[in-house]
Design a protein around this motif. Structure first.
Motif, PDB file in Angstrom:
ATOM      1  N   GLY A 196      31.346  36.793  48.406  1.00  9.43           N
ATOM      2  CA  GLY A 196      31.129  35.372  48.127  1.00  9.43           C
ATOM      3  C   GLY A 196      32.433  34.593  47.998  1.00  9.43           C
ATOM      4  O   GLY A 196      32.420  33.382  47.733  1.00  9.43           O
ATOM      5  N   ARG A 247      38.414  31.429  47.437  1.00  9.14           N
ATOM      6  CA  ARG A 247      37.587  30.231  47.554  1.00  9.14           C
ATOM      7  C   ARG A 247      36.117  30.615  47.635  1.00  9.14           C
ATOM      8  O   ARG A 247      35.730  31.456  48.444  1.00  9.14           O
ATOM      9  CB  ARG A 247      38.017  29.447  48.807  1.00  9.14           C
ATOM     10  N   SER A 248      35.319  29.999  46.779  1.00  9.52           N
ATOM     11  CA  SER A 248      33.897  30.334  46.708  1.00  9.52           C
ATOM     12  C   SER A 248      33.185  29.864  47.979  1.00  9.52           C
ATOM     13  O   SER A 248      33.294  28.695  48.364  1.00  9.52           O
ATOM     14  CB  SER A 248      33.295  29.675  45.463  1.00  9.52           C
ATOM     15  N   ARG A 249      32.467  30.776  48.616  1.00 10.14           N
ATOM     16  CA  ARG A 249      31.794  30.427  49.881  1.00 10.14           C
ATOM     17  C   ARG A 249      30.500  29.667  49.640  1.00 10.14           C
ATOM     18  O   ARG A 249      29.908  29.142  50.563  1.00 10.14           O
ATOM     19  CB  ARG A 249      31.444  31.696  50.658  1.00 10.14           C
ATOM     20  N   ARG A 250      30.017  29.673  48.389  1.00  9.70           N
ATOM     21  CA  ARG A 250      28.747  28.993  48.080  1.00  9.70           C
ATOM     22  C   ARG A 250      28.737  28.674  46.589  1.00  9.70           C
ATOM     23  O   ARG A 250      29.585  29.167  45.837  1.00  9.70           O
ATOM     24  CB  ARG A 250      27.556  29.879  48.457  1.00  9.70           C
ATOM     25  N   ARG A 251      27.741  27.871  46.198  1.00  5.99           N
ATOM     26  CA  ARG A 251      27.576  27.615  44.764  1.00  5.99           C
ATOM     27  C   ARG A 251      27.048  28.906  44.132  1.00  5.99           C
ATOM     28  O   ARG A 251      26.108  29.519  44.643  1.00  5.99           O
ATOM     29  CB  ARG A 251      26.560  26.469  44.601  1.00  5.99           C
ATOM     30  N   GLN A 252      27.706  29.360  43.070  1.00  4.05           N
ATOM     31  CA  GLN A 252      27.279  30.627  42.477  1.00  4.05           C
ATOM     32  C   GLN A 252      27.583  30.683  40.983  1.00  4.05           C
ATOM     33  O   GLN A 252      28.507  30.033  40.497  1.00  4.05           O
ATOM     34  CB  GLN A 252      27.920  31.812  43.201  1.00  4.05           C
ATOM     35  N   ASP A 305      31.286  25.834  42.402  1.00  3.99           N
ATOM     36  CA  ASP A 305      30.726  25.109  43.538  1.00  3.99           C
ATOM     37  C   ASP A 305      31.210  25.720  44.845  1.00  3.99           C
ATOM     38  O   ASP A 305      32.258  26.386  44.870  1.00  3.99           O
ATOM     39  CB  ASP A 305      31.187  23.641  43.485  1.00  3.99           C
ATOM     40  N   GLU A 306      30.502  25.441  45.893  1.00  3.99           N
ATOM     41  CA  GLU A 306      30.975  25.844  47.223  1.00  3.99           C
ATOM     42  C   GLU A 306      32.330  25.175  47.470  1.00  3.99           C
ATOM     43  O   GLU A 306      32.485  23.981  47.203  1.00  3.99           O
ATOM     44  CB  GLU A 306      29.961  25.396  48.287  1.00  3.99           C
TER      45      GLU A 306
END
Ligand code: AVI
Length: 305
Positions: free
Chosen positions: A219, A238-243, A257-258
């Protein structure tokens, strides 16, 4: 690892010293062999070429802060030849396994007594100086562009602390990476084999393991950015999606956040004249500077004023 305070900062951060658990240290060693990361080879060439200018027969002790696998200091001592007499070699590191490895690399060299200090650079330096008093001068080494991982205020404080631990006339050898074309810098910190990405993501794996975190490694994307205004390469995850992130061992729960990132490292790059003025400001006189023009790396030899 104290992650709570850093991960709640904006932008979110983790200190680069946390990259170095056993796996992280092994991945960093692998990075040093990559064709796209020339720092280690470039510095080694400079040490071998200029060993006889670096080494003064008046040195009775060499103190290396962060000796890695010991290969650079051993190359320097071998190349110094007859310029070198009997020597106390102090190795300072917080990692017991790094010290054991460096000791093995150095113990085959004739005429040296090896002393290890499993502690911070600052404390280990003071211990080394006390254990190798006069007569004779000391050579303290801080290589590998480790200085580049300090932010400027931390760097200045650190160099002043080093200077305070030394006596006038003691020498300080600093290896620091220089500014180079952005393309080369980005390849060095985002290599095509993905070793640097693994080195960076391992930090999340470490938090999962040691602090019962739930980071999904897939992620997060590894990212290297050249920040020209600050003259540094930044590493981010870097976050690939909201998680949602839960780190039970740190009692920390938050949502990313993404596109939001965790900033894991800065590697400052210098101009040779900047290195000289940083050293002068910290209480040293620069005696010599050798530059590898192929890979843009500088070795600076200074003397405590
Ligand atoms: C240890 N330090 C000087 C390395 C550097 O270049 O900042 C760590 C590293 N980070 C990514 N690749 C290597």
């Amino acid at each position: 690892m104290d992650v709570r305070g850093f991960l709640t900062l904006r932008p979110r951060q983790l200190p680069s010293r946390y990259l170095y658990d056993d796996l992280g240290s092994a991945l960093f060693e692998a990075i040093c062999h990559l064709p796209w990361y020339p720092l280690t080879r470039s510095e080694l060439r400079l040490l071998q070429e200029h060993a006889r200018d670096i080494f003064s027969p008046r040195f009775s002790a060499a103190i290396e802060l962060g000796p890695g696998n010991g290969s650079k200091l051993s190359a320097l001592l071998e190349a110094a030849g007859s310029r070198r007499g009997r020597l106390d070699v102090h190795l300072v590191d917080v990692s017991e396994s790094a010290l054991a490895q460096a000791r093995r690399a150095l113990e085959t060299i004739a005429n040296v007594r090896i002393l290890t200090h499993e502690t911070t650079y600052e404390i280990g330096l003071v211990e080394s100086v006390l254990a190798s008093p006069f007569p004779g001068h000391r050579l303290t080494l801080f290589l590998g562009s480790n200085l580049g991982n300090f932010d400027p205020p931390g760097r200045d404080t650190f160099l002043k602390t080093v200077r305070r631990a030394l006596s006038p006339g003691d020498s300080f050898l600093l290896g620091a990476d220089l500014v180079k074309p952005e393309r080369d810098l980005l390849l060095a910190y985002d290599d095509p084999l993905g070793v640097t990405a693994a080195f960076n993501r391992n930090l999340l794996a470490r938090i999962n393991r040691e602090l019962q975190g739930n980071f999904d490694l897939d992620g997060f994307a590894h990212q290297a950015i050249w920040n020209g205004a600050q003259s540094r390469v930044e590493m981010h995850l870097r976050s690939r999606r909201r998680q949602r992130i839960d780190i039970r061992g740190a009692d920390l729960h938050f949502v990313m956040d993404e596109g939001e990132s965790i900033w894991t490292e800065s590697s400052y790059k210098y101009q040779p004249r900047d290195i000289a003025s940083i050293l002068e400001r910290s209480g040293f006189s620069v005696r010599a500077q050798w530059i590898d023009g192929v890979d843009n790396f500088a070795l600076s030899l200074a003397e405590a004023k």
